[in-house]
Design a protein around this motif. Structure first.
Motif, PDB file in Angstrom:
ATOM      1  N   ARG A   8       0.838  -1.215   0.000  1.00  0.00           N
ATOM      2  CA  ARG A   8       0.000   0.000   0.000  1.00  0.00           C
ATOM      3  C   ARG A   8       0.864   1.252   0.000  1.00  0.00           C
ATOM      4  N   VAL A  11       2.354   1.622  -3.500  1.00  0.00           N
ATOM      5  CA  VAL A  11       1.352   2.107  -4.460  1.00  0.00           C
ATOM      6  C   VAL A  11       1.067   3.590  -4.223  1.00  0.00           C
ATOM      7  N   THR A  69      -4.192   6.160  -8.678  1.00  0.00           N
ATOM      8  CA  THR A  69      -3.297   5.179  -8.059  1.00  0.00           C
ATOM      9  C   THR A  69      -3.095   5.503  -6.585  1.00  0.00           C
ATOM     10  N   THR A  72      -6.031   4.326  -4.859  1.00  0.00           N
ATOM     11  CA  THR A  72      -5.979   2.861  -4.815  1.00  0.00           C
ATOM     12  C   THR A  72      -5.227   2.364  -3.586  1.00  0.00           C
ATOM     13  N   ALA A  76      -7.202  -0.581  -1.498  1.00  0.00           N
ATOM     14  CA  ALA A  76      -6.748  -1.906  -1.927  1.00  0.00           C
ATOM     15  C   ALA A  76      -7.180  -3.012  -0.971  1.00  0.00           C
ATOM     16  N   PRO A  83      -7.571  -1.578  -7.641  1.00  0.00           N
ATOM     17  CA  PRO A  83      -6.272  -2.092  -8.103  1.00  0.00           C
ATOM     18  C   PRO A  83      -6.369  -2.774  -9.461  1.00  0.00           C
ATOM     19  N   LEU A 127       0.843  -2.911  -9.449  1.00  0.00           N
ATOM     20  CA  LEU A 127      -0.592  -2.871  -9.163  1.00  0.00           C
ATOM     21  C   LEU A 127      -1.226  -4.258  -9.220  1.00  0.00           C
ATOM     22  N   THR A 130      -0.882  -5.792  -5.900  1.00  0.00           N
ATOM     23  CA  THR A 130      -1.830  -5.346  -4.868  1.00  0.00           C
ATOM     24  C   THR A 130      -3.086  -6.197  -4.857  1.00  0.00           C
TER      25      THR A 130
END
Length: 150
Positions: A8, A11, A69, A72, A76, A83, A127, A130
């Motif tokens: 996380r 990302v 993103t 996200t 997630a 994701p 991604l 994730t």
């Protein structure tokens, strides 16, 4: 620190990087650019940080995908939709980059170069990673619910 937390954070950092890349790209555009200004593709004289192609359309794409993103990173654990959608978006952008570099002669409308190809491809892979913790989290929730009801 768990693997989910690390992914996380990664990302989220990627999302911030794309937003910074977009804003820096916008700041570097001017009326004096040779090829990279406006909606036309860039070339070697119009590289941001000596790596990434610069133009207006790619800047908007990077900013939009960077912001999504970043979001996200916070969603997630709760859903695989964001994701998965973002991995798909970067995957499509990666395929476009590949086709653009291999098949399009002359200037590209998005100012894509090899560094952009690698950046978008690596982002798509991160991604996709994730999705694995999100799937485990949902499986854990289902297992806990079945244990409670049984």
């Amino acid at each position: 620190m768990s693997a989910r937390t690390i992914i996380r954070l990664l990302v989220g950092a990627i999302g911030v990087f794309y937003c910074v890349l977009a804003v820096s790209g916008f700041a570097s555009l001017s009326d004096d650019t040779n090829v990279g200004g406006g909606l036309r593709g860039g070339n070697d004289p119009d590289l941001l940080w000596g790596l990434f192609g610069v133009n207006t359309v790619l800047g908007f794409i990077h900013f939009l995908l960077g912001a999504l993103t970043f979001i996200t990173a916070f969603t997630a654990d709760r859903s695989r939709l964001m994701p998965g959608t973002m991995a798909g978006a970067f995957g499509v952008l990666f395929v476009y980059d590949l086709i653009s570099l291999l098949a399009i002669d002359g200037t590209d409308p998005l100012a894509i170069n090899t560094a952009d190809l690698w950046l978008h491809g690596i982002t798509a892979v991160v991604l996709v990673l994730t999705l694995v913790p999100a799937r485990r989290t949902q499986g854990d929730r289902r297992q806990r619910q079945s244990l409670r009801s049984g």
